[in-house]
Design a protein around this motif. Structure first.
Motif, PDB file in Angstrom:
ATOM      1  N   PRO A  61       0.643  -1.182  -0.155  1.00 38.41           N
ATOM      2  CA  PRO A  61      -0.040  -0.296   0.220  1.00 38.41           C
ATOM      3  C   PRO A  61       0.712   1.343   0.124  1.00 38.41           C
ATOM      4  O   PRO A  61       0.527   2.547  -0.383  1.00 38.41           O
ATOM      5  CB  PRO A  61      -0.488  -0.223   0.720  1.00 38.41           C
ATOM      6  CG  PRO A  61      -0.902  -1.457   1.648  1.00 38.41           C
ATOM      7  CD  PRO A  61       0.596  -1.849   0.876  1.00 38.41           C
ATOM      8  N   SER A  62       2.334   1.578   0.603  1.00 35.49           N
ATOM      9  CA  SER A  62       3.089   2.324   0.740  1.00 35.49           C
ATOM     10  C   SER A  62       3.535   2.876  -0.883  1.00 35.49           C
ATOM     11  O   SER A  62       4.840   3.543  -0.672  1.00 35.49           O
ATOM     12  CB  SER A  62       3.730   2.334   2.356  1.00 35.49           C
ATOM     13  OG  SER A  62       4.465   1.201   2.424  1.00 35.49           O
ATOM     14  N   SER A  63       3.361   1.918  -2.096  1.00 36.76           N
ATOM     15  CA  SER A  63       4.872   2.352  -2.867  1.00 36.76           C
ATOM     16  C   SER A  63       4.503   3.204  -3.572  1.00 36.76           C
ATOM     17  O   SER A  63       4.875   4.113  -4.466  1.00 36.76           O
ATOM     18  CB  SER A  63       3.994   1.081  -3.981  1.00 36.76           C
ATOM     19  OG  SER A  63       2.723   1.953  -4.208  1.00 36.76           O
ATOM     20  N   THR A  64       4.464   4.506  -2.888  1.00 38.50           N
ATOM     21  CA  THR A  64       4.874   5.671  -3.483  1.00 38.50           C
ATOM     22  C   THR A  64       6.167   6.550  -3.155  1.00 38.50           C
ATOM     23  O   THR A  64       6.621   7.564  -3.380  1.00 38.50           O
ATOM     24  CB  THR A  64       3.803   6.518  -2.636  1.00 38.50           C
ATOM     25  OG1 THR A  64       3.473   6.892  -0.846  1.00 38.50           O
ATOM     26  CG2 THR A  64       1.844   6.431  -3.389  1.00 38.50           C
ATOM     27  N   THR A  65       6.740   5.249  -1.916  1.00 38.43           N
ATOM     28  CA  THR A  65       8.233   6.145  -1.536  1.00 38.43           C
ATOM     29  C   THR A  65       9.205   4.950  -2.484  1.00 38.43           C
ATOM     30  O   THR A  65       8.270   4.160  -3.837  1.00 38.43           O
ATOM     31  CB  THR A  65       8.344   5.556   0.389  1.00 38.43           C
ATOM     32  OG1 THR A  65       7.799   4.684   0.309  1.00 38.43           O
ATOM     33  CG2 THR A  65       8.273   6.226   1.177  1.00 38.43           C
ATOM     34  N   ALA A  66      10.338   5.295  -2.843  1.00 39.14           N
ATOM     35  CA  ALA A  66      11.465   4.746  -3.261  1.00 39.14           C
ATOM     36  C   ALA A  66      12.401   3.704  -2.992  1.00 39.14           C
ATOM     37  O   ALA A  66      12.811   3.625  -1.377  1.00 39.14           O
ATOM     38  CB  ALA A  66      12.207   5.860  -4.326  1.00 39.14           C
TER      39      ALA A  66
END
Length: 162
Positions: A15-20
């Motif tokens: 779900p937190s795939s917005t970070t690199a």
């Protein structure tokens, strides 16, 4: 190598795939101010501009033993992917200083940088290639045994005995 891609897939699906994410691979290092580093800087400056013409691809740069290869894939538009790739080089440099191989996965892109291995195809066969080689050797061995059997049978039918 395959387990690194599995890790990236799990991280990208979270779900937190917005970070690199950056993963440093192997223990290969290059020296500061080396030809390899110059090639890396050149690739980092030219690759983001090439993204608009190809949203995924492979690009090699330099000459062996200082040759490197970048593989990328874009998930967003060309401009967001170019920024993502440029950020990937910068972030990977901070996370993996002087490392020859890393994987970067951002929201809009995927980047894998590695040493260019000229003979990797010959020294790291796939499972299918390995099975094919084993089957070919077994076929040759079976043909040889059949040849020996027929030769012995032919001598036996002629009445020749050893």
């Amino acid at each position: 190598m395959k387990y690194h891609l599995l890790i990236l897939l799990v991280l990208a699906a979270s779900p937190s795939s917005t970070t690199a994410y950056v993963i440093c691979i192997g223990d290969g290092r290059y020296a500061a101010n080396s030809t390899y580093e110059a090639n890396l800087r050149r690739l980092a400056s030219t690759l983001p501009a090439e993204i608009s013409s190809s949203p995924q691809g492979i690009r090699a740069l330099g000459y062996w033993p200082h040759r490197l290869r970048a593989t990328w894939e874009c998930y967003g538009g060309a401009s967001s992917c170019s920024a993502c790739i440029a950020g990937g080089f910068k972030e990977s440099e901070g996370e993996c200083p002087n490392t020859k191989e890393f994987v970067f996965s951002g929201r809009d892109c995927y980047l894998h940088l590695a040493d260019f291995r000229a003979f990797e195809r010959f020294f790291r066969p796939t499972l299918t290639q390995s099975i094919a080689a084993v089957l070919a050797l077994q076929a040759v061995a079976f043909a040889y045994l059949l040849f020996l059997f027929l030769q012995e049978w032919r001598q036996h039918t002629r009445g020749d005995s050893i």
